[in-house]
Design a protein around this motif. Structure first.
Motif, PDB file in Angstrom:
ATOM      1  N   GLY A   1       0.800  -1.218   0.000  1.00  0.00           N
ATOM      2  CA  GLY A   1       0.000   0.000   0.000  1.00  0.00           C
ATOM      3  C   GLY A   1       0.832   1.267   0.000  1.00  0.00           C
ATOM      4  O   GLY A   1       0.282   2.375  -0.067  1.00  0.00           O
ATOM      5  N   LEU A   2       2.146   1.128   0.061  1.00  0.00           N
ATOM      6  CA  LEU A   2       3.022   2.297   0.049  1.00  0.00           C
ATOM      7  C   LEU A   2       2.963   2.990  -1.307  1.00  0.00           C
ATOM      8  O   LEU A   2       2.958   2.337  -2.347  1.00  0.00           O
ATOM      9  N   HIS A   3       2.914   4.318  -1.314  1.00  0.00           N
ATOM     10  CA  HIS A   3       2.928   5.110  -2.535  1.00  0.00           C
ATOM     11  C   HIS A   3       4.249   5.855  -2.650  1.00  0.00           C
ATOM     12  O   HIS A   3       4.913   6.128  -1.641  1.00  0.00           O
ATOM     13  N   ARG A   4       4.610   6.197  -3.877  1.00  0.00           N
ATOM     14  CA  ARG A   4       5.884   6.886  -4.087  1.00  0.00           C
ATOM     15  C   ARG A   4       5.919   8.235  -3.378  1.00  0.00           C
ATOM     16  O   ARG A   4       6.972   8.642  -2.885  1.00  0.00           O
ATOM     17  N   ASP A   5       4.786   8.934  -3.316  1.00  0.00           N
ATOM     18  CA  ASP A   5       4.806  10.250  -2.681  1.00  0.00           C
ATOM     19  C   ASP A   5       4.856  10.174  -1.155  1.00  0.00           C
ATOM     20  O   ASP A   5       4.844  11.209  -0.483  1.00  0.00           O
ATOM     21  N   ASN A   6       4.906   8.953  -0.610  1.00  0.00           N
ATOM     22  CA  ASN A   6       5.135   8.782   0.826  1.00  0.00           C
ATOM     23  C   ASN A   6       6.631   8.746   1.158  1.00  0.00           C
ATOM     24  O   ASN A   6       7.004   8.708   2.332  1.00  0.00           O
ATOM     25  N   ILE A   7       7.484   8.747   0.118  1.00  0.00           N
ATOM     26  CA  ILE A   7       8.918   8.551   0.307  1.00  0.00           C
ATOM     27  C   ILE A   7       9.682   9.826  -0.031  1.00  0.00           C
ATOM     28  O   ILE A   7       9.426  10.464  -1.049  1.00  0.00           O
ATOM     29  N   ALA A   8      10.619  10.181   0.826  1.00  0.00           N
ATOM     30  CA  ALA A   8      11.546  11.283   0.545  1.00  0.00           C
ATOM     31  C   ALA A   8      12.963  10.769   0.729  1.00  0.00           C
ATOM     32  O   ALA A   8      13.269  10.110   1.733  1.00  0.00           O
ATOM     33  N   ILE A   9      13.834  11.045  -0.235  1.00  0.00           N
ATOM     34  CA  ILE A   9      15.224  10.596  -0.196  1.00  0.00           C
ATOM     35  C   ILE A   9      16.117  11.836  -0.183  1.00  0.00           C
ATOM     36  O   ILE A   9      16.024  12.687  -1.074  1.00  0.00           O
ATOM     37  N   THR A  10      16.973  11.926   0.825  1.00  0.00           N
ATOM     38  CA  THR A  10      17.818  13.109   1.004  1.00  0.00           C
ATOM     39  C   THR A  10      19.292  12.732   0.938  1.00  0.00           C
ATOM     40  O   THR A  10      19.728  11.795   1.612  1.00  0.00           O
ATOM     41  N   TYR A  11      20.041  13.464   0.126  1.00  0.00           N
ATOM     42  CA  TYR A  11      21.486  13.280   0.008  1.00  0.00           C
ATOM     43  C   TYR A  11      22.162  14.496   0.643  1.00  0.00           C
ATOM     44  O   TYR A  11      21.954  15.627   0.216  1.00  0.00           O
ATOM     45  N   THR A  12      23.004  14.246   1.657  1.00  0.00           N
ATOM     46  CA  THR A  12      23.611  15.329   2.432  1.00  0.00           C
ATOM     47  C   THR A  12      25.124  15.217   2.435  1.00  0.00           C
ATOM     48  O   THR A  12      25.681  14.118   2.566  1.00  0.00           O
TER      49      THR A  12
END
Length: 212
Positions: A142-153
């Motif tokens: 049930g996970l959607h792509r807009d539930n995910i945030a990927i951060t590069y620091t």
């Protein structure tokens, strides 16, 4: 007649059973609802761990990452905060890093979201074939792509003009996920619960899709 009616206990057991049954059903359904919420929490936790691992060994979703570090002194260390963090996520069917869709690698995001399956521009979670690595969606149905945030620091790893780009710290987090009560909402008026944001942070490795 009235005295006999007042002293009569006929039906008392049924009334008592009705009261006790209502409390018992509410308790049982409550266990079911909260048990399912706990299952979702565990699944979400596993999903971000898998997502962070895949992100660390896959092509960066932020295509500008490779040239993000300073290039004036080749071989010099990339100091912390040498470049602004890249935050990559979907809004509907449009993916962007820091709001720029041109610097977003949709196929790279797909690898993190759905594993080694074929890229499609939607929220589907295909069945894995033998030997394919699972993605986040396989651990959290049930996970959607807009539930995910990927951060590069930038955290001070790597060197300037490194062929694969700087070595970032990668954070994968889930957001805007709502748990809906099924039984208690109808019985006791419980409201839906927004699950707290959860994340997993790792250090980038090869940052290419051929890694394992």
């Amino acid at each position: 007649m009235i005295k006999r009616f007042a002293k009569s206990e006929d039906g008392a057991a049924m009334v008592e059973m009705t009261i006790v049954s209502s409390l018992l059903f509410a308790l049982v359904f409550g266990f079911v609802d909260f048990g399912y919420a706990f299952y979702q929490w565990n699944a979400a936790t596993k999903a971000v761990q898998v997502g962070a691992r895949l992100a660390s060994i896959s092509d960066p979703v932020a295509t500008a990452l490779a040239t993000a570090a300073p290039t004036t002194t080749p071989g010099a260390p990339v100091i912390p905060s040498a470049y602004a963090p890249f935050v990559c996520q979907y809004t509907g069917n449009t993916g962007a890093c820091n709001g720029d869709s041109a610097k977003f690698n949709a196929a790279g995001f797909s690898t993190i979201f759905r594993g080694d399956t074929t890229y499609t521009n939607d929220n589907t979670c295909p069945v894995l074939a033998a030997g394919q690595r699972p993605g986040m969606c396989h651990f959290f149905p049930g996970l959607h792509r807009d539930n995910i945030a990927i951060t590069y620091t930038a955290t001070g790893l790597g060197f300037q003009t490194r062929l694969g780009g700087p070595v970032p710290t990668i954070t994968v987090n889930l957001q805007n996920i709502t748990f809906q009560f099924f039984f208690l909402k109808g019985l006791m008026g419980f409201n839906d619960i927004t699950m707290p944001s959860m994340l997993s942070t790792v250090t980038g490795e090869d940052l290419k899709s051929t890694a394992s």
